[in-house]
Scaffold this active site. Structure first.
Site, PDB file in Angstrom:
ATOM      1  N   THR A   1     -35.239 -54.904 -11.345  1.00 12.49           N
ATOM      2  CA  THR A   1     -34.397 -53.753 -11.688  1.00 12.49           C
ATOM      3  C   THR A   1     -33.091 -53.746 -10.882  1.00 12.49           C
ATOM      4  O   THR A   1     -32.210 -52.924 -11.131  1.00 12.49           O
ATOM      5  CB  THR A   1     -35.129 -52.407 -11.440  1.00 12.49           C
ATOM      6  OG1 THR A   1     -35.530 -52.381 -10.067  1.00 12.49           O
ATOM      7  CG2 THR A   1     -36.340 -52.261 -12.334  1.00 12.49           C
TER       8      THR A   1
ATOM      9  N   VAL B   1     -28.750 -66.919  -9.447  1.00 11.65           N
ATOM     10  CA  VAL B   1     -29.614 -66.441 -10.525  1.00 11.65           C
ATOM     11  C   VAL B   1     -29.235 -67.009 -11.903  1.00 11.65           C
ATOM     12  O   VAL B   1     -30.118 -67.383 -12.682  1.00 11.65           O
ATOM     13  CB  VAL B   1     -29.676 -64.896 -10.523  1.00 11.65           C
ATOM     14  CG1 VAL B   1     -28.343 -64.259 -10.929  1.00 11.65           C
ATOM     15  CG2 VAL B   1     -30.809 -64.400 -11.379  1.00 11.65           C
TER      16      VAL B   1
ATOM     17  N   TYR C   1     -23.584 -64.991   6.322  1.00 11.49           N
ATOM     18  CA  TYR C   1     -22.597 -65.042   5.239  1.00 11.49           C
ATOM     19  C   TYR C   1     -21.754 -63.764   5.221  1.00 11.49           C
ATOM     20  O   TYR C   1     -20.524 -63.809   5.286  1.00 11.49           O
ATOM     21  CB  TYR C   1     -23.324 -65.214   3.912  1.00 11.49           C
ATOM     22  CG  TYR C   1     -22.423 -65.382   2.707  1.00 11.49           C
ATOM     23  CD1 TYR C   1     -21.752 -66.580   2.465  1.00 11.49           C
ATOM     24  CD2 TYR C   1     -22.267 -64.347   1.779  1.00 11.49           C
ATOM     25  CE1 TYR C   1     -20.947 -66.738   1.339  1.00 11.49           C
ATOM     26  CE2 TYR C   1     -21.469 -64.496   0.655  1.00 11.49           C
ATOM     27  CZ  TYR C   1     -20.812 -65.695   0.432  1.00 11.49           C
ATOM     28  OH  TYR C   1     -20.019 -65.850  -0.685  1.00 11.49           O
TER      29      TYR C   1
HETATM   30  P1  NAD Z   1     -19.978 -73.741  -3.785  1.00 10.60           P
HETATM   31  O1  NAD Z   1     -21.095 -73.805  -2.808  1.00 10.60           O
HETATM   32  O2  NAD Z   1     -20.124 -74.445  -5.074  1.00 10.60           O
HETATM   33  O3  NAD Z   1     -18.614 -74.237  -3.127  1.00 10.60           O
HETATM   34  C1  NAD Z   1     -18.334 -74.199  -1.754  1.00 10.60           C
HETATM   35  C2  NAD Z   1     -17.652 -75.500  -1.371  1.00 10.60           C
HETATM   36  O4  NAD Z   1     -17.299 -75.468   0.010  1.00 10.60           O
HETATM   37  C3  NAD Z   1     -18.555 -76.727  -1.566  1.00 10.60           C
HETATM   38  O5  NAD Z   1     -17.849 -77.751  -2.206  1.00 10.60           O
HETATM   39  C4  NAD Z   1     -18.923 -77.102  -0.131  1.00 10.60           C
HETATM   40  O6  NAD Z   1     -19.246 -78.476   0.004  1.00 10.60           O
HETATM   41  C5  NAD Z   1     -17.677 -76.687   0.611  1.00 10.60           C
HETATM   42  N1  NAD Z   1     -17.900 -76.440   2.046  1.00 10.60           N
HETATM   43  C6  NAD Z   1     -18.877 -75.725   2.624  1.00 10.60           C
HETATM   44  N2  NAD Z   1     -18.745 -75.714   3.964  1.00 10.60           N
HETATM   45  C7  NAD Z   1     -17.621 -76.444   4.230  1.00 10.60           C
HETATM   46  C8  NAD Z   1     -16.953 -76.797   5.423  1.00 10.60           C
HETATM   47  N3  NAD Z   1     -17.405 -76.405   6.619  1.00 10.60           N
HETATM   48  N4  NAD Z   1     -15.831 -77.571   5.342  1.00 10.60           N
HETATM   49  C9  NAD Z   1     -15.376 -77.993   4.138  1.00 10.60           C
HETATM   50  N5  NAD Z   1     -15.968 -77.675   2.968  1.00 10.60           N
HETATM   51  C10 NAD Z   1     -17.081 -76.908   3.009  1.00 10.60           C
HETATM   52  O7  NAD Z   1     -19.711 -72.189  -4.028  1.00 10.60           O
HETATM   53  P2  NAD Z   1     -18.646 -71.443  -4.970  1.00 10.60           P
HETATM   54  O8  NAD Z   1     -19.401 -70.510  -5.827  1.00 10.60           O
HETATM   55  O9  NAD Z   1     -17.720 -72.410  -5.577  1.00 10.60           O
HETATM   56  O10 NAD Z   1     -17.873 -70.559  -3.896  1.00 10.60           O
HETATM   57  C11 NAD Z   1     -16.569 -70.879  -3.439  1.00 10.60           C
HETATM   58  C12 NAD Z   1     -16.066 -69.778  -2.530  1.00 10.60           C
HETATM   59  O11 NAD Z   1     -16.009 -68.544  -3.236  1.00 10.60           O
HETATM   60  C13 NAD Z   1     -16.938 -69.543  -1.298  1.00 10.60           C
HETATM   61  O12 NAD Z   1     -16.109 -69.262  -0.186  1.00 10.60           O
HETATM   62  C14 NAD Z   1     -17.737 -68.317  -1.665  1.00 10.60           C
HETATM   63  O13 NAD Z   1     -18.119 -67.585  -0.529  1.00 10.60           O
HETATM   64  C15 NAD Z   1     -16.737 -67.553  -2.525  1.00 10.60           C
HETATM   65  N6  NAD Z   1     -17.446 -66.646  -3.452  1.00 10.60           N
HETATM   66  C16 NAD Z   1     -18.078 -67.122  -4.567  1.00 10.60           C
HETATM   67  C17 NAD Z   1     -18.757 -66.250  -5.386  1.00 10.60           C
HETATM   68  C18 NAD Z   1     -19.458 -66.712  -6.637  1.00 10.60           C
HETATM   69  O14 NAD Z   1     -20.136 -65.895  -7.265  1.00 10.60           O
HETATM   70  N7  NAD Z   1     -19.333 -67.927  -7.096  1.00 10.60           N
HETATM   71  C19 NAD Z   1     -18.813 -64.881  -5.078  1.00 10.60           C
HETATM   72  C20 NAD Z   1     -18.171 -64.435  -3.914  1.00 10.60           C
HETATM   73  C21 NAD Z   1     -17.470 -65.318  -3.110  1.00 10.60           C
HETATM   74  N1  UDP Z   2     -32.618 -63.741  -8.282  1.00  9.72           N
HETATM   75  C1  UDP Z   2     -33.754 -63.789  -9.090  1.00  9.72           C
HETATM   76  N2  UDP Z   2     -34.253 -64.999  -9.420  1.00  9.72           N
HETATM   77  C2  UDP Z   2     -33.687 -66.171  -9.023  1.00  9.72           C
HETATM   78  C3  UDP Z   2     -32.517 -66.124  -8.212  1.00  9.72           C
HETATM   79  C4  UDP Z   2     -32.021 -64.875  -7.852  1.00  9.72           C
HETATM   80  O1  UDP Z   2     -34.280 -62.748  -9.509  1.00  9.72           O
HETATM   81  O2  UDP Z   2     -34.207 -67.245  -9.386  1.00  9.72           O
HETATM   82  C5  UDP Z   2     -32.054 -62.414  -7.954  1.00  9.72           C
HETATM   83  C6  UDP Z   2     -31.724 -62.196  -6.479  1.00  9.72           C
HETATM   84  O3  UDP Z   2     -32.855 -61.721  -5.782  1.00  9.72           O
HETATM   85  C7  UDP Z   2     -30.614 -61.172  -6.565  1.00  9.72           C
HETATM   86  C8  UDP Z   2     -29.893 -61.513  -7.879  1.00  9.72           C
HETATM   87  O4  UDP Z   2     -30.818 -62.313  -8.628  1.00  9.72           O
HETATM   88  O5  UDP Z   2     -31.140 -59.876  -6.690  1.00  9.72           O
HETATM   89  C9  UDP Z   2     -28.615 -62.309  -7.664  1.00  9.72           C
HETATM   90  O6  UDP Z   2     -28.920 -63.409  -6.825  1.00  9.72           O
HETATM   91  P1  UDP Z   2     -27.890 -64.563  -6.464  1.00  9.72           P
HETATM   92  O7  UDP Z   2     -28.579 -65.445  -5.476  1.00  9.72           O
HETATM   93  O8  UDP Z   2     -27.382 -65.181  -7.710  1.00  9.72           O
HETATM   94  O9  UDP Z   2     -26.646 -63.827  -5.805  1.00  9.72           O
HETATM   95  P2  UDP Z   2     -26.463 -62.619  -4.755  1.00  9.72           P
HETATM   96  O10 UDP Z   2     -27.809 -62.076  -4.349  1.00  9.72           O
HETATM   97  O11 UDP Z   2     -25.744 -63.237  -3.613  1.00  9.72           O
HETATM   98  O12 UDP Z   2     -25.676 -61.629  -5.504  1.00  9.72           O
END
Ligand code: NAD
Ligand code: UDP
Ligand code: UDP
Length: 308
Positions: free
Chosen positions: A207, A186, A144
């Site tokens: 933490t 989370v 990722y």
């Molecule tokens: P999500 O998993 O709900 O959405 C991702 C979408 O992309 C899904 O609908 C999935 O089916 C589609 N997808 C995955 N692989 C694909 C492919 N090869 N072709 C076409 N569609 C595909 O996640 P989200 O939280 O909505 O995230 C959306 C975007 O924002 C992602 O690129 C993610 O990396 C980025 N992002 C989200 C967060 C967050 O906290 N939500 C943080 C940082 C970055």
């Molecule tokens: N986490 C947790 N319990 C859960 C899911 C996640 O304590 O059931 C923790 C995880 O280890 C991380 C933080 O929450 O430290 C955020 O996790 P998330 O998967 O939401 O996003 P990311 O790690 O990509 O920021």
């Protein structure tokens, strides 16, 4: 009226983005392979003649005519992006190449949904855009993190080499309605566990910190970014920083749940701390988040009460 392509449009963030763009009078083409997204997320948009849903995987070329592209396709939850890590890297890298190729052919503006994960487990806190990050290139999160870093590289090379109009936003942890109950991140985990009276699962000692942005704030920033003549990268997130223990306590209090807290091992390479420096977003976009954690959690809890 603009024709806008949203890849990953049937996912959590994508579905909110499609809804807002349609509300602003645009035509929206939503492309998704439904890996983590679903038709249910956009079914309320299907009757709108300005909305079109296409099942397609961005790893393969796509020939359509659009004015703007929001490239969100990529699983975002560690559980889902680690399920098939090779597919995750291909989605980020081949997906970026195809969408940039499309942008180049049709002269469209293109925005990349990048991530705070490009900073890895950061030694600089809070994280400004100028920080290059500390990412393990061979760990379980690398598919990722490095996939998204390579996508940023491609965006900036297409900009330098082909003068594509790019926008790169680095999104920090965002939550809200329409996260999948089994998404694994989370906020949704804790809320679903609290509502079901199941134990709240904290990984590690709780933490570690994260900064949580409510979805509506994020969508507004993304749309503002597309409208600005600025490649970025720009951090988008809410600078309020909380430990996972604090988050668990907020969720327990707001749901009135009696769930106990249980501890599990910390997953590999889990970042210790994360908080965005949003000075650039404030200055360039005139944006800052408006919805505090408690308010956003209450709205999200109301959603999960209806669907779980
Ligand atoms: P999500 O998993 O709900 O959405 C991702 C979408 O992309 C899904 O609908 C999935 O089916 C589609 N997808 C995955 N692989 C694909 C492919 N090869 N072709 C076409 N569609 C595909 O996640 P989200 O939280 O909505 O995230 C959306 C975007 O924002 C992602 O690129 C993610 O990396 C980025 N992002 C989200 C967060 C967050 O906290 N939500 C943080 C940082 C970055
Ligand atoms: N986490 C947790 N319990 C859960 C899911 C996640 O304590 O059931 C923790 C995880 O280890 C991380 C933080 O929450 O430290 C955020 O996790 P998330 O998967 O939401 O996003 P990311 O790690 O990509 O920021
Ligand atoms: N591409 C696409 N849709 C388009 C134009 C291109 O999916 O409308 C794909 C194309 O298949 C190629 C990629 O985008 O693999 C990169 O295109 P570019 O023109 O940059 O590179 P080239 O075709 O010269 O390799």
């Amino acid at each position: 009226m603009k024709r806008i392509l949203v890849t990953g449009g049937a996912g959590f963030l994508g579905s909110h983005l499609c809804e807002t763009l349609l509300g602003q009078g645009n035509e929206v083409l939503c492309v998704d392979n439904f890996f983590t997204g679903s038709k249910r997320n956009v079914e309320h948009l299907m009757s709108n003649p300005a909305f079109e849903l296409m099942r397609h995987d961005v790893m393969f070329p796509l020939y359509v005519e659009v004015d703007e592209i929001y490239n969100l396709a990529c699983p975002a939850s560690p559980v889902h992006y680690q399920y098939d890590p090779v597919q995750t890297t291909k989605t980020s890298v081949h997906g970026a190449i195809n969408m940039l190729g499309l942008a180049k052919r049709v002269g469209a503006k293109i925005l990349q949904a990048s991530t705070s994960e490009v900073y890895g487990d950061p030694e600089v806190h809070p994280q400004p855009e100028s920080y290059w990050g500390r990412v393990n290139p061979i760990g379980v999160r690398s598919c990722y993190d490095e996939g998204k870093r390579c996508a940023e590289t491609l965006f900036f090379d297409y900009w330098r080499q082909h003068q594509i109009q790019i926008r790169v936003v680095r999104i920090f942890n965002t939550y809200g309605p329409r996260m999948h109950p089994d998404d694994g991140r989370v906020v949704s985990n804790f809320i679903v566990q609290a509502l079901r009276g199941e134990p709240i699962t904290i990984y590690g000692d709780g933490t570690q910190t994260r900064s949580f942005c409510y979805v509506d704030d994020l969508i507004e920033a993304m749309i503002r970014m597309m409208a600005k003549d600025c490649a970025g990268p720009i951090n988008i997130g809410n600078p309020g920083e909380f430990t996972m223990l604090e988050l668990a306590q907020r969720v327990l209090e707001l749901t009135g749940s009696k769930s106990e807290i249980v501890f599990f091992p910390l997953p590999a390479d889990d970042p210790r701390q994360r908080r965005p420096d949003i000075s650039v977003a404030k200055q360039v976009l005139g944006w800052e988040p408006k919805i505090a954690l408690d308010e956003g959690l209450i709205r999200t809890i109301r959603y999960f009460e209806r669907v779980t």
